[in-house]
Scaffold this motif. Structure first.
Motif, PDB file in Angstrom:
ATOM      1  N   TRP A 310       0.831  -1.204   0.000  1.00 16.74           N
ATOM      2  CA  TRP A 310       0.000   0.000   0.000  1.00 16.74           C
ATOM      3  C   TRP A 310       0.871   1.263   0.000  1.00 16.74           C
ATOM      4  O   TRP A 310       0.510   2.277  -0.614  1.00 16.74           O
ATOM      5  CB  TRP A 310      -0.940   0.007   1.204  1.00 16.74           C
ATOM      6  CG  TRP A 310      -2.201  -0.760   0.987  1.00 16.74           C
ATOM      7  CD1 TRP A 310      -2.616  -1.871   1.657  1.00 16.74           C
ATOM      8  CD2 TRP A 310      -3.216  -0.490   0.018  1.00 16.74           C
ATOM      9  NE1 TRP A 310      -3.816  -2.316   1.169  1.00 16.74           N
ATOM     10  CE2 TRP A 310      -4.221  -1.486   0.164  1.00 16.74           C
ATOM     11  CE3 TRP A 310      -3.380   0.492  -0.955  1.00 16.74           C
ATOM     12  CZ2 TRP A 310      -5.365  -1.518  -0.636  1.00 16.74           C
ATOM     13  CZ3 TRP A 310      -4.523   0.460  -1.763  1.00 16.74           C
ATOM     14  CH2 TRP A 310      -5.496  -0.531  -1.597  1.00 16.74           C
ATOM     15  N   ALA A 311       2.003   1.208   0.677  1.00 20.65           N
ATOM     16  CA  ALA A 311       2.922   2.352   0.669  1.00 20.65           C
ATOM     17  C   ALA A 311       3.469   2.593  -0.739  1.00 20.65           C
ATOM     18  O   ALA A 311       3.590   3.746  -1.188  1.00 20.65           O
ATOM     19  CB  ALA A 311       4.068   2.116   1.648  1.00 20.65           C
ATOM     20  N   VAL A 312       3.800   1.515  -1.453  1.00 23.71           N
ATOM     21  CA  VAL A 312       4.267   1.644  -2.839  1.00 23.71           C
ATOM     22  C   VAL A 312       3.176   2.250  -3.705  1.00 23.71           C
ATOM     23  O   VAL A 312       3.426   3.148  -4.526  1.00 23.71           O
ATOM     24  CB  VAL A 312       4.695   0.267  -3.391  1.00 23.71           C
ATOM     25  CG1 VAL A 312       4.976   0.362  -4.892  1.00 23.71           C
ATOM     26  CG2 VAL A 312       5.940  -0.242  -2.662  1.00 23.71           C
ATOM     27  N   ALA A 314       0.631   4.143  -2.713  1.00 22.52           N
ATOM     28  CA  ALA A 314       0.436   5.551  -2.327  1.00 22.52           C
ATOM     29  C   ALA A 314       1.522   6.436  -2.939  1.00 22.52           C
ATOM     30  O   ALA A 314       1.228   7.514  -3.480  1.00 22.52           O
ATOM     31  CB  ALA A 314       0.436   5.680  -0.801  1.00 22.52           C
ATOM     32  N   GLY A 315       2.767   5.991  -2.854  1.00 21.84           N
ATOM     33  CA  GLY A 315       3.855   6.757  -3.429  1.00 21.84           C
ATOM     34  C   GLY A 315       3.735   6.889  -4.937  1.00 21.84           C
ATOM     35  O   GLY A 315       4.037   7.943  -5.515  1.00 21.84           O
ATOM     36  N   THR A 316       3.265   5.833  -5.596  1.00 23.03           N
ATOM     37  CA  THR A 316       3.102   5.864  -7.046  1.00 23.03           C
ATOM     38  C   THR A 316       1.990   6.809  -7.459  1.00 23.03           C
ATOM     39  O   THR A 316       2.118   7.540  -8.446  1.00 23.03           O
ATOM     40  CB  THR A 316       2.816   4.446  -7.570  1.00 23.03           C
ATOM     41  OG1 THR A 316       3.861   3.565  -7.142  1.00 23.03           O
ATOM     42  CG2 THR A 316       2.734   4.430  -9.077  1.00 23.03           C
ATOM     43  N   PHE A 362       3.220   2.949   8.415  1.00 20.54           N
ATOM     44  CA  PHE A 362       2.693   3.225   7.073  1.00 20.54           C
ATOM     45  C   PHE A 362       2.927   4.671   6.633  1.00 20.54           C
ATOM     46  O   PHE A 362       3.388   4.901   5.500  1.00 20.54           O
ATOM     47  CB  PHE A 362       1.204   2.886   6.993  1.00 20.54           C
ATOM     48  CG  PHE A 362       0.609   3.247   5.655  1.00 20.54           C
ATOM     49  CD1 PHE A 362       0.836   2.449   4.547  1.00 20.54           C
ATOM     50  CD2 PHE A 362      -0.146   4.410   5.503  1.00 20.54           C
ATOM     51  CE1 PHE A 362       0.318   2.790   3.301  1.00 20.54           C
ATOM     52  CE2 PHE A 362      -0.671   4.763   4.272  1.00 20.54           C
ATOM     53  CZ  PHE A 362      -0.444   3.951   3.169  1.00 20.54           C
ATOM     54  N   PRO A 363       2.636   5.697   7.473  1.00 17.45           N
ATOM     55  CA  PRO A 363       2.844   7.072   7.005  1.00 17.45           C
ATOM     56  C   PRO A 363       4.293   7.345   6.597  1.00 17.45           C
ATOM     57  O   PRO A 363       4.541   8.012   5.576  1.00 17.45           O
ATOM     58  CB  PRO A 363       2.439   7.931   8.214  1.00 17.45           C
ATOM     59  CG  PRO A 363       1.503   7.075   8.982  1.00 17.45           C
ATOM     60  CD  PRO A 363       2.017   5.679   8.812  1.00 17.45           C
ATOM     61  N   ALA A 366       5.067   5.425   3.325  1.00 14.95           N
ATOM     62  CA  ALA A 366       4.400   6.084   2.195  1.00 14.95           C
ATOM     63  C   ALA A 366       5.126   7.371   1.823  1.00 14.95           C
ATOM     64  O   ALA A 366       5.284   7.691   0.626  1.00 14.95           O
ATOM     65  CB  ALA A 366       2.944   6.373   2.539  1.00 14.95           C
ATOM     66  N   MET A 369       8.328   6.475  -0.086  1.00 12.86           N
ATOM     67  CA  MET A 369       8.027   6.103  -1.465  1.00 12.86           C
ATOM     68  C   MET A 369       7.591   7.307  -2.292  1.00 12.86           C
ATOM     69  O   MET A 369       8.009   7.472  -3.450  1.00 12.86           O
ATOM     70  CB  MET A 369       6.919   5.033  -1.488  1.00 12.86           C
ATOM     71  CG  MET A 369       7.336   3.704  -0.901  1.00 12.86           C
ATOM     72  SD  MET A 369       8.543   2.868  -1.955  1.00 12.86           S
ATOM     73  CE  MET A 369       8.862   1.398  -0.962  1.00 12.86           C
ATOM     74  N   ALA A 370       6.750   8.163  -1.722  1.00 13.06           N
ATOM     75  CA  ALA A 370       6.253   9.324  -2.465  1.00 13.06           C
ATOM     76  C   ALA A 370       7.396  10.249  -2.874  1.00 13.06           C
ATOM     77  O   ALA A 370       7.482  10.691  -4.028  1.00 13.06           O
ATOM     78  CB  ALA A 370       5.225  10.087  -1.627  1.00 13.06           C
TER      79      ALA A 370
END
Length: 462
Positions: A310-312, A314-316, A362-363, A366, A369-370
């Protein structure tokens, strides 16, 4: 046809070409990426001996990922040759067909328990086919968009071929998340992981659509018409000089033609190497973030795989709009300045990336990744336009594909393996951050040496 009716028709042709480029690259990269995700999460246990130490199994699994990168320059050479000889569309369709069939083959494969040592060997062959296909796909998808685009918007339209990457990342991670959520872990490990691979049959259907509906690019058609005129005149002159038939003279001239790949290597070796150097940062750091980081967070930090996936995603999602935005800026201000800014930002982010990732929440993941994927996109969004502008039409597919795929094997092909080895040796992610920074420095210097391309005429010769 009047000018009034021709203009909307031209716009429609560009729109169709761009959307086809986006769709083809999205599904193709989805196929390529699901392999990387499965290599981090499933393949070490499935296709290798159960008594193999986990670290060794992971390295072996990542090694099969690297095989795809080894194959990419081979695909770039072969498809570049035929893309310059028989057309962008035909080469793109063939690449899509090969990718669709190879990915479906992975989804149908038995594991080590059934096939023994043959299982990883067959896996390597299918991964090679994936890399071979994606090595040809990128040039076709990029040129279908860029050679159909207005001269002052090549960066923007070319970014749609690049947007297939975030689309593929989101699709590949989402499908694994859905499969993991709707079925028990045992079922997912036994057969659920196969479903994402079997879905790739859609790529074959898209290839058939492109073959039937899409015309080749205006640049390529213009080149073909010009070459036909030249060949006809040369054949006529040779037939008169040698006292032979026109058909025989034409055959002699065709036999004397050299491969586009040989011509571009002979004329532009510096540009090919600089194109490759410009790509190692975007490609290498990208695969560290979406493949190695997934394995690192799940195996070393013991974070649930759904959280990092989910982090990937969100970053994408955050980084995807950066691709067309910065590519459009490069149409106005030039490719070099925008790219160099992205390389500097990615260099700086190499250390905060793992610091945030190590927080294990997670934050923070994310955010890691972002930031990483957004700065990566500053470089990657304009890369298709910059590379294609470096070469003239008669060997553009060959030159751009070769530079891109050499950069891919030097950057992304080794990145997950080297990252795992660096962490094993030093026991810290600082060494991986330094590796990411070094890749950014190489790309910065490569583009610094290049001349600006955004106002270059695409149909120039030589």
């Amino acid at each position: 046809m009047t000018t009034a009716t021709a203009a909307p028709a031209a716009k429609n042709n560009v729109a169709v070409a761009v959307m086809t480029s986006l769709a083809a690259s999205s599904i193709e990269w989805y196929d390529f990426f699901i392999y990387g995700t499965a290599a981090a999460l499933v393949f070490p246990q499935l296709f290798f001996p159960k008594d193999m130490p986990p670290f060794v199994a992971l390295i072996a699994s990542f090694s099969t990922v690297a095989v795809g990168f080894v194959a990419r320059p081979v695909g770039g050479v072969v498809f570049g040759h035929y893309g310059d000889r028989i057309g962008r569309k035909r080469a793109l369709v063939l690449a899509m067909m090969i990718m669709g069939l190879a990915t479906t083959g992975v989804g149908l494969m038995p594991g080590y328990a059934t096939l023994g040592v043959a299982a990883p060997l067959i896996l390597i062959v299918l991964r090679f086919a994936q890399g071979f296909a994606v090595g040809g796909q990128w040039g076709g998808a990029a040129l279908v968009a860029i050679e159909s685009a207005p001269a002052d918007r090549r960066g923007f339209y070319g970014s749609f071929a690049q947007m297939g990457v975030p689309a593929g990342v989101i699709l590949s991670n989402m499908i694994f998340l859905v499969m993991g959520a709707v079925m028990p872990k045992e079922d997912f490990a036994a057969w659920g992981w196969r479903i994402p691979f079997l879905i790739s049959v859609l790529l074959v259907l898209l290839g058939l659509y492109v073959q039937l509906k899409l015309e080749d690019t205006a640049d390529y058609q213009a080149l073909q018409a010009l070459e036909a005129e030249k060949q006809a005149a040369a054949a006529k002159a040779l037939a008169s000089e040698k006292g032979i038939s026109l058909d025989k003279a034409a055959a002699l001239l065709r036999a004397e033609q050299t491969s586009p790949i040989l011509r571009v290597i002979a004329r532009h070796p510096k540009e090919i190497l600089l194109a490759a150097g410009s790509f190692v940062a975007a490609n290498g750091t990208f695969y560290i973030m979406i493949i190695y980081a997934v394995a690192y967070v799940t195996k070393t930090l013991h974070v649930d795989k759904s959280m990092v996936l989910w982090a990937v995603i969100a970053g994408t999602v955050v980084s995807a709009p950066v691709l067309p935005l910065t590519a459009a800026l490069s149409d106005r201000f030039g490719r070099r300045g925008v790219f160099l800014a992205g390389a500097v930002l990615a260099f700086i982010w190499s250390w905060p990336f793992f610091m945030l990732l190590n927080a294990g929440t997670f934050p923070m993941m994310a955010l890691a990744m972002a930031g990483g994927l957004a700065f990566n996109s500053v470089m990657y969004g304009l890369q298709a336009a910059m590379m294609t502008e470096m070469f003239s039409t008669e060997f553009r597919y060959s030159g751009a594909s070769l530079g891109y795929q050499i950069g891919a094997i030097l950057g992304g092909g080794l990145a997950p393996i080297l990252s795992a080895a660096l962490f094993e040796k030093f026991g810290s992610t600082s060494a991986i951050s330094a590796y990411m920074a070094a890749l950014c420095a190489i790309s910065f210097l490569s583009v610094l040496v290049l001349t600006e391309t955004h106002k270059r005429e695409l149909r120039r010769k030589g």
